[in-house]
Design a protein around this motif. Structure first.
Motif, PDB file in Angstrom:
ATOM      1  N   GLU A   7       0.865  -1.181   0.000  1.00 41.77           N
ATOM      2  CA  GLU A   7       0.000   0.000   0.000  1.00 41.77           C
ATOM      3  C   GLU A   7       0.902   1.231   0.000  1.00 41.77           C
ATOM      4  O   GLU A   7       1.962   1.213   0.641  1.00 41.77           O
ATOM      5  N   LEU A   8       0.449   2.288  -0.693  1.00 39.50           N
ATOM      6  CA  LEU A   8       1.290   3.488  -0.807  1.00 39.50           C
ATOM      7  C   LEU A   8       1.752   4.009   0.549  1.00 39.50           C
ATOM      8  O   LEU A   8       2.879   4.439   0.715  1.00 39.50           O
ATOM      9  N   ARG A   9       0.856   3.928   1.548  1.00 38.71           N
ATOM     10  CA  ARG A   9       1.214   4.496   2.858  1.00 38.71           C
ATOM     11  C   ARG A   9       2.359   3.729   3.503  1.00 38.71           C
ATOM     12  O   ARG A   9       2.988   4.210   4.437  1.00 38.71           O
ATOM     13  N   HIS A  10       2.610   2.506   3.039  1.00 40.77           N
ATOM     14  CA  HIS A  10       3.694   1.721   3.630  1.00 40.77           C
ATOM     15  C   HIS A  10       5.027   1.866   2.882  1.00 40.77           C
ATOM     16  O   HIS A  10       6.036   1.287   3.300  1.00 40.77           O
ATOM     17  N   LEU A  11       5.033   2.638   1.794  1.00 36.26           N
ATOM     18  CA  LEU A  11       6.283   2.764   1.023  1.00 36.26           C
ATOM     19  C   LEU A  11       7.458   3.285   1.860  1.00 36.26           C
ATOM     20  O   LEU A  11       8.594   2.849   1.662  1.00 36.26           O
ATOM     21  N   PRO A  12       7.234   4.221   2.812  1.00 37.64           N
ATOM     22  CA  PRO A  12       8.389   4.684   3.605  1.00 37.64           C
ATOM     23  C   PRO A  12       9.088   3.554   4.369  1.00 37.64           C
ATOM     24  O   PRO A  12      10.247   3.678   4.736  1.00 37.64           O
ATOM     25  N   LEU A  13       8.386   2.437   4.567  1.00 36.50           N
ATOM     26  CA  LEU A  13       9.016   1.315   5.297  1.00 36.50           C
ATOM     27  C   LEU A  13      10.143   0.671   4.496  1.00 36.50           C
ATOM     28  O   LEU A  13      10.951  -0.070   5.051  1.00 36.50           O
ATOM     29  N   ILE A  14      10.199   0.973   3.198  1.00 32.05           N
ATOM     30  CA  ILE A  14      11.288   0.399   2.387  1.00 32.05           C
ATOM     31  C   ILE A  14      12.644   0.912   2.895  1.00 32.05           C
ATOM     32  O   ILE A  14      13.617   0.164   2.951  1.00 32.05           O
ATOM     33  N   THR A  15      12.697   2.168   3.294  1.00 32.51           N
ATOM     34  CA  THR A  15      13.969   2.697   3.830  1.00 32.51           C
ATOM     35  C   THR A  15      14.325   1.970   5.127  1.00 32.51           C
ATOM     36  O   THR A  15      15.483   1.592   5.348  1.00 32.51           O
ATOM     37  N   LEU A  16      13.335   1.749   5.992  1.00 27.98           N
ATOM     38  CA  LEU A  16      13.619   1.064   7.259  1.00 27.98           C
ATOM     39  C   LEU A  16      14.020  -0.392   7.003  1.00 27.98           C
ATOM     40  O   LEU A  16      14.960  -0.915   7.614  1.00 27.98           O
ATOM     41  N   MET A  17      13.313  -1.072   6.078  1.00 29.93           N
ATOM     42  CA  MET A  17      13.649  -2.461   5.733  1.00 29.93           C
ATOM     43  C   MET A  17      15.088  -2.538   5.215  1.00 29.93           C
ATOM     44  O   MET A  17      15.865  -3.425   5.592  1.00 29.93           O
ATOM     45  N   THR A  18      15.458  -1.562   4.377  1.00 22.89           N
ATOM     46  CA  THR A  18      16.821  -1.556   3.826  1.00 22.89           C
ATOM     47  C   THR A  18      17.834  -1.353   4.949  1.00 22.89           C
ATOM     48  O   THR A  18      18.892  -2.000   4.979  1.00 22.89           O
ATOM     49  N   GLY A  19      17.506  -0.464   5.883  1.00 17.43           N
ATOM     50  CA  GLY A  19      18.405  -0.243   7.017  1.00 17.43           C
ATOM     51  C   GLY A  19      18.631  -1.527   7.798  1.00 17.43           C
ATOM     52  O   GLY A  19      19.763  -1.852   8.184  1.00 17.43           O
ATOM     53  N   VAL A  20      17.576  -2.284   8.012  1.00 18.15           N
ATOM     54  CA  VAL A  20      17.694  -3.550   8.745  1.00 18.15           C
ATOM     55  C   VAL A  20      18.610  -4.514   7.967  1.00 18.15           C
ATOM     56  O   VAL A  20      19.487  -5.165   8.549  1.00 18.15           O
ATOM     57  N   ALA A  21      18.434  -4.554   6.641  1.00 16.72           N
ATOM     58  CA  ALA A  21      19.275  -5.449   5.815  1.00 16.72           C
ATOM     59  C   ALA A  21      20.738  -5.008   5.873  1.00 16.72           C
ATOM     60  O   ALA A  21      21.641  -5.840   6.029  1.00 16.72           O
ATOM     61  N   VAL A  22      20.979  -3.696   5.769  1.00 17.57           N
ATOM     62  CA  VAL A  22      22.370  -3.202   5.835  1.00 17.57           C
ATOM     63  C   VAL A  22      22.955  -3.528   7.211  1.00 17.57           C
ATOM     64  O   VAL A  22      24.102  -3.964   7.330  1.00 17.57           O
ATOM     65  N   HIS A  23      22.153  -3.312   8.234  1.00 14.48           N
ATOM     66  CA  HIS A  23      22.619  -3.585   9.604  1.00 14.48           C
ATOM     67  C   HIS A  23      23.133  -5.015   9.723  1.00 14.48           C
ATOM     68  O   HIS A  23      24.233  -5.276  10.218  1.00 14.48           O
ATOM     69  N   ASP A  24      22.324  -5.971   9.233  1.00 15.78           N
ATOM     70  CA  ASP A  24      22.699  -7.378   9.412  1.00 15.78           C
ATOM     71  C   ASP A  24      23.869  -7.770   8.511  1.00 15.78           C
ATOM     72  O   ASP A  24      24.702  -8.596   8.885  1.00 15.78           O
ATOM     73  N   ALA A  25      23.944  -7.135   7.331  1.00 14.77           N
ATOM     74  CA  ALA A  25      25.093  -7.403   6.441  1.00 14.77           C
ATOM     75  C   ALA A  25      26.371  -6.888   7.109  1.00 14.77           C
ATOM     76  O   ALA A  25      27.410  -7.557   7.088  1.00 14.77           O
ATOM     77  N   LEU A  26      26.297  -5.712   7.715  1.00 13.47           N
ATOM     78  CA  LEU A  26      27.495  -5.164   8.381  1.00 13.47           C
ATOM     79  C   LEU A  26      27.870  -6.001   9.600  1.00 13.47           C
ATOM     80  O   LEU A  26      29.049  -6.248   9.869  1.00 13.47           O
ATOM     81  N   LYS A  27      26.850  -6.454  10.309  1.00 14.20           N
ATOM     82  CA  LYS A  27      27.124  -7.271  11.501  1.00 14.20           C
ATOM     83  C   LYS A  27      27.852  -8.559  11.104  1.00 14.20           C
ATOM     84  O   LYS A  27      28.775  -9.006  11.791  1.00 14.20           O
ATOM     85  N   GLU A  28      27.428  -9.128   9.974  1.00 14.61           N
ATOM     86  CA  GLU A  28      28.050 -10.363   9.488  1.00 14.61           C
ATOM     87  C   GLU A  28      29.543 -10.172   9.206  1.00 14.61           C
ATOM     88  O   GLU A  28      30.329 -11.111   9.312  1.00 14.61           O
ATOM     89  N   ILE A  29      29.918  -8.912   8.851  1.00 17.71           N
ATOM     90  CA  ILE A  29      31.351  -8.711   8.574  1.00 17.71           C
ATOM     91  C   ILE A  29      32.047  -7.999   9.737  1.00 17.71           C
ATOM     92  O   ILE A  29      33.122  -7.420   9.568  1.00 17.71           O
ATOM     93  N   GLY A  30      31.434  -8.074  10.903  1.00 15.74           N
ATOM     94  CA  GLY A  30      32.154  -7.670  12.115  1.00 15.74           C
ATOM     95  C   GLY A  30      31.927  -6.255  12.607  1.00 15.74           C
ATOM     96  O   GLY A  30      32.627  -5.789  13.498  1.00 15.74           O
ATOM     97  N   VAL A  31      30.926  -5.553  12.042  1.00 15.26           N
ATOM     98  CA  VAL A  31      30.641  -4.178  12.486  1.00 15.26           C
ATOM     99  C   VAL A  31      29.360  -4.215  13.316  1.00 15.26           C
ATOM    100  O   VAL A  31      28.426  -4.931  12.970  1.00 15.26           O
ATOM    101  N   ARG A  32      29.301  -3.427  14.400  1.00 15.96           N
ATOM    102  CA  ARG A  32      28.103  -3.393  15.251  1.00 15.96           C
ATOM    103  C   ARG A  32      27.410  -2.054  15.097  1.00 15.96           C
ATOM    104  O   ARG A  32      27.676  -1.112  15.840  1.00 15.96           O
ATOM    105  N   PRO A  33      26.518  -1.938  14.117  1.00 13.85           N
ATOM    106  CA  PRO A  33      25.932  -0.627  13.856  1.00 13.85           C
ATOM    107  C   PRO A  33      24.659  -0.324  14.655  1.00 13.85           C
ATOM    108  O   PRO A  33      24.071  -1.203  15.278  1.00 13.85           O
ATOM    109  N   ASP A  34      24.267   0.942  14.590  1.00 12.01           N
ATOM    110  CA  ASP A  34      23.028   1.451  15.191  1.00 12.01           C
ATOM    111  C   ASP A  34      22.318   2.211  14.065  1.00 12.01           C
ATOM    112  O   ASP A  34      22.936   2.547  13.060  1.00 12.01           O
TER     113      ASP A  34
END
Ligand code: BTN
Length: 249
Positions: free
Chosen positions: A67-94
């Motif tokens: 739904e259009l109103r949920h499109l802003p969640l794409i940025t948050l979803m991407t942040g979660v994916a980046v977070h876990d990718a960085l964690k996998e290579i040894g970085v502890r992000p916020d």
């Protein structure tokens, strides 16, 4: 999601190229990666410094059935994916709402999601810039930015980081598309961000600033900030900075 990766040595902006490709009919999952950008963009028209080999400069075409109103969640979803990718290579992000990935208070990654009308419907271009090394940081960002190399003492290649990133994007994008995906995505963001609640912040809005304490996210990803008079302001777009109290590090 099937990924197709197009690589460039130099390009103006991977987001601009992904938008061009989306208008030409590119399918969801097309990724553009460049070793260098000559016109890398950040939010609010800022420049994203993109020296050759210093960062991962990555954009992906998405064609979300949200739904259009949920499109802003794409940025948050991407942040979660980046977070876990960085964690996998040894970085502890916020995360700092809405699109900054930090280590300590220093930025390691920025996300720029842009919508584009295409002959086959609306596409979302998600651009991700991750600092691989701090060696070429210009003076303006040297004090406020960090990199994978600075945090782990190891220089990772853009390809290594991109491989991990695409795996996590596929996973969390799948979750976002589920029936309960928006709430689950916010739950994932909450688990990974110290900014979710109880953080004293100043928010810069188009028409001024406000100060308060973060009080969770709305179901569309908007930030709730409780001000000193007890009222809650809902922030759909704005720049958040942490307010330091005496005694903070
Ligand atoms: C921000 O923090 O302001 C967002 C920065 C986003 C930078 C990335 S680098 C890859 C993609 N191409 C761009 O021109 N911008 C994004």
């Amino acid at each position: 999601m099937n990924f197709t990766i197009l690589r460039f040595d130099t390009i103006d902006s991977t987001n601009t190229e992904a938008a061009r490709q989306a208008r030409l009919g590119a399918d969801e999952g097309l990724c553009i990666i460049a070793a260098q950008q000559t016109a890398g963009r950040g939010r609010h028209g800022r420049t994203w410094v993109s020296e050759a080999g210093s960062g991962l400069y990555f954009s992906i075409v998405l064609r979300p059935k949200l739904e259009l109103r949920h499109l802003p969640l794409i940025t948050l979803m991407t942040g979660v994916a980046v977070h876990d990718a960085l964690k996998e290579i040894g970085v502890r992000p916020d995360f700092k709402w809405v699109n900054d990935i930090l280590v300590g208070d220093k930025k390691i990654c920025g996300i720029l999601a842009e919508t584009v009308e295409t002959p086959t419907g609306l596409a979302v271009i998600v651009g991700i810039g991750i600092n691989l090394t701090s060696r070429n940081f210009p003076d303006e960002i040297a004090g406020t930015a960090t990199s994978i190399e600075a945090e782990t003492d190891e220089l990772k290649s853009a390809d290594t980081v991109a491989e991990s990133l695409t795996r996590y994007i596929a996973y969390f994008y799948g979750i976002l598309a589920d029936e309960n995906g928006p709430a689950e995505t916010i739950g994932h963001w909450r688990q990974r961000s110290t900014y979710f609640s109880g953080k004293a912040v100043r928010v810069t809005l188009p028409d001024g600033t406000l100060e308060g304490v973060t009080d969770g996210l709305e179901e569309n990803g908007a930030l709730r900030v409780k001000t000193s008079d007890g009222s809650v302001r809902i922030i759909q777009a704005g720049d958040v900075e942490r307010l330091r109290k005496l005694g903070d590090e």
